[in-house]
Scaffold this active site. Structure first.
Site, short mmCIF file in Angstrom:
data_model
loop_
_atom_site.label_atom_id
_atom_site.label_comp_id
_atom_site.label_asym_id
_atom_site.label_seq_id
_atom_site.Cartn_x
_atom_site.Cartn_y
_atom_site.Cartn_z
N GLU A 190 0.85 -0.56 -0.12
CA GLU A 190 0.10 0.12 -0.26
C GLU A 190 0.90 1.19 0.32
OE1 GLU A 190 -3.35 2.83 0.49
OE2 GLU A 190 -3.09 0.71 -0.38
N ASP A 191 1.57 0.83 0.67
CA ASP A 191 3.09 2.37 1.25
C ASP A 191 4.23 2.79 0.33
OD1 ASP A 191 0.46 3.45 2.99
OD2 ASP A 191 1.59 2.69 4.50
#
Length: 746
Positions: free
Chosen positions: A93-94
């Protein structure tokens, strides 16, 4: 400066290493060398991937996945695969890593779990909160591997434990989502301790006054409560030792949230909640003698103290669908006080504390009835999701949640087999629990040999025989009385299949009509249309469009109302492109005198509104605004019964609001400052406004380009005289060339 930075980095790395070792030392499962190598690999990757990231608290981001991994390893009690997934849950996600990268570096199972967790993170970050067209896929991912649910629960638990760093509005949104979906999921997974903590932490932010009141009361009564527990325990301990039993006694108070619920539901004061605490008797036993010893201890307790027969719960003979086993009995103890006594073996206690993880651990050693366990529920969820057709996310989520918190009843087939259903289940629910085809063709039932209709509500202990006919088909009115998600989803699926062709035509027609009005079709849009026309389901909307009930003229009315709705949201939801300065949190501003006006948004605008009838706010209540479609703003109390649902599902339509005194009201003004940039200019401006003029700064936006400085500032002033004084003082600041009042741009 660099030396200080190096010292800080060294200390942080030492702390990261310490937390990693602490996590590895405190695991419920025994890890072999291969497990530890895999976990170390995941830790090194996560540490490197998150090295430049920090949390809102300012701490290194890696602290978060380490904390989640520790919850997974110790508090939930999962093994190496889940610990790895906890460490990596934010990497895709990051950071630049992909699911494919994870699969190559680890294995397909870990990659699949990470993919499911990434989908949840994407939804958590959307303005539409839980509302998303991807939510069906997400729930399907949850149902394919239970570890996705468990790691996500751990992630949410750590986020709730560190929620103080968030803004108030964000706290309320996340806390509402937690109460709405994550606490019930923890309950269904048998994680009762975590479920209670999630609920308590959610209450801390959704209703801080009630939370702090109960915490204070518990602290005030702690000494007396402990004295009483010691006295009660002494009496029981002596009797248990006489029988040569090996046991441990624990005393605990009810969770803050359960006390809160009891006070609200029964409309009583804290002192009137009669079962504030429970005594837990945990005994050693081999598997063969577990039930025998439980009833022996029950006899000892009820010989010593008078039991309340209405409060007896036997979860040993018939465990809960989560696998929970225990005997509960409420007795009148010393000083005529009610005390709940929970009797369970060490194994039962472990299952109660660790839920599904302990269930699988003991499943290896004992024969466990799978019909009563998590596998059955996961299977039902999967079947429900795959048969939902084109229903909206809200309908889907309601069905999904239906059986998360329900209590169980135990029903017997004619052959004596035991089935577990939720309380309120009918004969038709029982038919569907046996098989979908039996439910579809159900005509009636015999309950305890007596003929009853399909809508007959069952009670624990009933023996049920289902009567069927090949000519019978599901009917729409069946939805009015079935209580289980499996029955509801199957009936909807059967009904939908008959009119799917018609509704699909209606959907295509609706999309074309919306495109004509320059509106993109989405699930959020469909929810809004459904609410505007008062339809129960999305199928009803498609059907009405296809049949001409909702024609272009009717749709135009919706579009016109939507224009008002969107303009209002746009006005209230505008955010500056760079950070702005708050002089203080809006919720903390105290107004003096008579409260007779409500203002909305961060700029405290005066807008038209209606009071919500569900909670009837009065001046002085903590409130918020909810932008409805077609009916403007409705004002609700922060503790409105519907607040959690609104914040969890429609947070983007929630706006801050508060009562003020119109006679003591300050006014918002916007000023523009131009000049030549220099070091210390922003500080000089802030000092004049905050220290010299003592005005409330609502926003400050600064921009510097090629040495030219521009600033727009929003202030609260008492009158034009004060404003003139502010402008004069700012004009005297070195390098400022122009200061003037401007009108706010719409």
């Amino acid at each position: 400066m660099q030396e200080l930075e190096d010292i800080k980095t060294k200390k942080e790395n030492e702390e990261i290493a310490k937390r990693y070792k602490d996590m590895l030392r405190n695991t419920y499962r025994v890890l072999n060398d291969e497990d530890k190598i895999l976990i170390r690999k995941a830790f090194d990757l996560a540490k490197e991937a998150h090295k430049d990231q920090r949390r809102k608290t300012g701490e290194p981001y890696i602290y978060h996945p380490l904390a989640v991994a520790k919850i997974v390893a110790d508090e939930i009690g999962l093994g190496a695969t889940s610990i790895v997934c906890a460490l990596l849950h934010d990497v895709v996600e990051d950071t630049a890593y992909t699911v494919e990268d994870i699969e190559k570096l680890f294995n397909p199972k870990i990659a699949k779990i990470i993919e499911g967790l990434t989908k949840i993170s994407q939804i958590d970050h959307q303005d539409l909160s839980l509302q998303s067209e991807n939510y069906r896929k997400l729930l399907l991912t949850l149902s394919k591997d239970v570890r996705v649910i468990l790691v996500k629960i751990a992630d949410r638990l750590h986020n709730m434990r560190t929620l103080d760093s968030m803004k108030v509005a964000k706290q309320k949104k996340i806390a509402s989502e937690t109460t709405y979906i994550y606490a019930p999921l923890a309950h269904r997974m048998g994680l009762y301790t975590i479920k209670s903590e999630l609920e308590d932490l959610s209450l801390k932010y959704t209703d801080p006054d009630s939370y702090n009141f109960i915490v204070k009361k518990l602290e005030e009564t702690d000494r007396d409560r402990q004295r009483y527990i010691d006295e009660f325990s002494k009496i029981i301990s002596e009797r248990l030792r006489e029988e040569n039993l090996n046991f441990l006694l624990k005393g605990r108070h009810k969770s803050i949230f359960s006390i809160y619920k009891k006070m609200r539901k029964q409309n009583v004061d804290f002192e009137e909640v009669y079962d504030l605490f429970a005594i837990r008797i945990i005994y050693k036993s081999d598997h063969k003698n577990e039930k025998f010893l439980a009833w022996k201890i029950y006899s000892i307790v009820t010989d010593e103290f008078v039991p309340n027969p209405n409060r007896m719960r036997d979860w040993i003979s018939t465990p809960r669908s989560t696998g929970y086993e225990s005997l509960h009995v409420t007795v009148i103890g010393p000083e005529s006080k009610w005390v709940e006594v929970q009797i369970r073996s060490e194994r039962m206690d472990e299952v109660a504390e660790k839920g599904i993880a302990a269930h699988y651990k003991y499943k290896e050693g004992y024969k466990v009835d799978e019909d009563n366990q998590i596998e059955s529920w996961i299977s039902q969820v999967r079947e429900m999701l795959e048969s939902q057709g084109t229903v909206t996310t809200k309908e889907l989520l309601d069905d999904f949640k239906l059986n998360l918190y329900t209590k169980d009843i135990f029903i017997f087939t004619p052959k004596g087999d035991l089935k577990v259903l939720s309380i309120g289940a009918t004969a038709l629910d029982f038919a569907y629990s046996i098989h979908s085809n039996i439910g579809d063709h159900c005509l009636g039932a015999k309950v305890n040999s007596k003929l009853v209709p399909l809508s007959h509500k069952l009670k624990s202990g009933d023996q049920v025989e289902i009567l069927t006919s090949s000519n019978q088909k599901p009917k729409i009115d069946w939805l009015d009385f079935v209580a289980t998600s499996k029955a509801k989803s199957r009936i909807k699926s059967a009904l939908n299949s008959e009119k799917r062709k018609y509704t699909e035509e209606g959907k295509e027609l609706l999309i074309r009509k919306l495109r004509h009005f320059k509106i993109n079709y989405s699930e959020a849009e469909l929810n809004a249309i459904q609410k505007f026309f008062g339809a129960k389901t999305s199928h009803d909307i498609f059907y009405q469009v296809a049949s001409g009930i909702i024609d272009t003229k009717e749709l135009k009315k919706y579009v016109d109302s939507k224009g008002v709705f969107n303009n209002l949201l746009s006005r209230l939801r505008k955010r500056p492109n760079i950070p702005f300065i708050h002089s203080k949190e809006t919720d903390e501003i105290k107004e003096e005198g008579k409260l007779d006006m409500i203002v909305f948004g961060e700029e405290e605008e005066k807008l038209d509104y209606q009071m919500a009838l569900c909670c009837n706010p009065i001046p002085g209540d903590k409130i918020f605004g909810f932008v409805t479609i077609g009916k403007g703003i409705k004002v609700h109390k922060e503790i409105c019964p519907n607040a959690v649902d609104m914040r969890a599902n429609y947070d983007y339509r929630v706006i801050q609001a508060k009562w003020v005194n119109s006679s003591h009201r300050n006014f918002l003004v916007h000023i523009l400052i131009d000049g030549i940039d220099r070091i210390g200019l922003i500080s000089d401006i802030s000092n004049i406004l905050s220290n010299l003029m003592k005005v409330d700064i609502k926003k400050m936006n600064f921009n510097s380009e090629d040495g030219i400085f521009t600033s727009q500032i929003t202030l609260q002033v008492k009158n034009t005289f004060q404003l003139d004084e502010i402008l004069k003082n700012l004009q005297k600041v070195e390098n400022i060339s122009k200061v003037k009042r401007i009108e706010k741009k719409s």
